[in-house]
Design a protein around this motif. Structure first.
Motif, PDB file in Angstrom:
ATOM      1  N   THR A  86       0.822  -1.208   0.000  1.00 26.03           N
ATOM      2  CA  THR A  86       0.000   0.000   0.000  1.00 26.03           C
ATOM      3  C   THR A  86       0.858   1.262   0.000  1.00 26.03           C
ATOM      4  O   THR A  86       0.407   2.304  -0.448  1.00 26.03           O
ATOM      5  N   GLU A  87       2.084   1.164   0.523  1.00 29.30           N
ATOM      6  CA  GLU A  87       3.065   2.246   0.458  1.00 29.30           C
ATOM      7  C   GLU A  87       4.368   1.632  -0.025  1.00 29.30           C
ATOM      8  O   GLU A  87       4.803   0.603   0.495  1.00 29.30           O
ATOM      9  N   ARG A 147       4.406  -0.043   3.675  1.00 33.06           N
ATOM     10  CA  ARG A 147       3.246  -0.670   4.324  1.00 33.06           C
ATOM     11  C   ARG A 147       2.644  -1.678   3.364  1.00 33.06           C
ATOM     12  O   ARG A 147       2.621  -1.468   2.155  1.00 33.06           O
ATOM     13  N   VAL A 183      -0.747  -4.857   3.165  1.00 36.53           N
ATOM     14  CA  VAL A 183      -1.947  -5.437   3.763  1.00 36.53           C
ATOM     15  C   VAL A 183      -1.883  -6.937   3.525  1.00 36.53           C
ATOM     16  O   VAL A 183      -1.720  -7.391   2.395  1.00 36.53           O
ATOM     17  N   THR A 187      -5.152  -6.977   7.287  1.00 34.36           N
ATOM     18  CA  THR A 187      -4.497  -6.208   8.340  1.00 34.36           C
ATOM     19  C   THR A 187      -3.288  -5.478   7.770  1.00 34.36           C
ATOM     20  O   THR A 187      -2.492  -6.058   7.035  1.00 34.36           O
ATOM     21  N   GLY A 188      -3.149  -4.204   8.130  1.00 28.14           N
ATOM     22  CA  GLY A 188      -2.017  -3.409   7.665  1.00 28.14           C
ATOM     23  C   GLY A 188      -0.774  -3.686   8.502  1.00 28.14           C
ATOM     24  O   GLY A 188      -0.853  -3.837   9.716  1.00 28.14           O
ATOM     25  N   TRP A 189       0.381  -3.762   7.820  1.00 27.38           N
ATOM     26  CA  TRP A 189       1.653  -4.040   8.479  1.00 27.38           C
ATOM     27  C   TRP A 189       2.741  -3.127   7.929  1.00 27.38           C
ATOM     28  O   TRP A 189       2.722  -2.761   6.761  1.00 27.38           O
ATOM     29  N   LYS A 190       3.715  -2.820   8.764  1.00 24.08           N
ATOM     30  CA  LYS A 190       4.948  -2.191   8.305  1.00 24.08           C
ATOM     31  C   LYS A 190       5.762  -3.294   7.647  1.00 24.08           C
ATOM     32  O   LYS A 190       5.788  -4.428   8.139  1.00 24.08           O
TER      33      LYS A 190
END
Length: 143
Positions: free
Chosen positions: A96-97, A106, A108, A112-115
């Protein structure tokens, strides 16, 4: 009308209920102090000053005397089973980033979003595979 014992009981019950909304296991013991004060004024008519002194002493004695014993009971047991990180290595996700070797991005995974970090540059929107995990940061590679 209602006497001091009634009002101290109400205060005690309200403080114990508020403990459910406020973390730290402190209000519960002030609730115990209020209930102890209610019991005192029910048995022995006492002035406001004595009621406040009994409330303060009973609250502090219960706080410092019982908190250490009761905190594990109220906190429950921590378990890694069922955490969001279980079995995440090998899962697929979407960036996502953007991720570069110098800067984390980042992703998903399973909603769930994660670093995330990677040894390669991966642009946003690209699919990735999780190859490792370091604390709350996932290590990924492009798919």
């Amino acid at each position: 009308m209602y006497g001091p014992a009634f009002w101290w009981t109400i205060v005690g019950i309200v403080l114990m209920i508020l403990e459910l909304a406020v973390p730290g296991l402190v209000l519960f013991f002030f609730g115990l102090g209020a209930l102890a004060t209610a019991l005192l004024v029910l048995i022995f008519p006492a002035g406001v000053a004595l009621q406040l002194i009994v409330f303060a002493i009973a609250s502090l004695v219960s706080l410092f005397g019982l908190r250490r014993l009761l905190k594990p009971v109220f906190a429950g047991r921590a378990s890694r089973a069922g955490s969001a990180a279980d079995g995440i290595v090998g899962s697929e996700g979407k960036v996502t980033e953007a991720i570069t070797p110098e800067e984390a991005g980042r992703i998903v995974v399973n909603g769930t979003g994660w670093k995330a970090e990677s040894e390669e540059s991966i642009e946003a929107g690209r699919a990735v595979v999780v190859v490792g995990q370091r604390s709350l940061t996932l290590i990924v590679k492009g798919k």
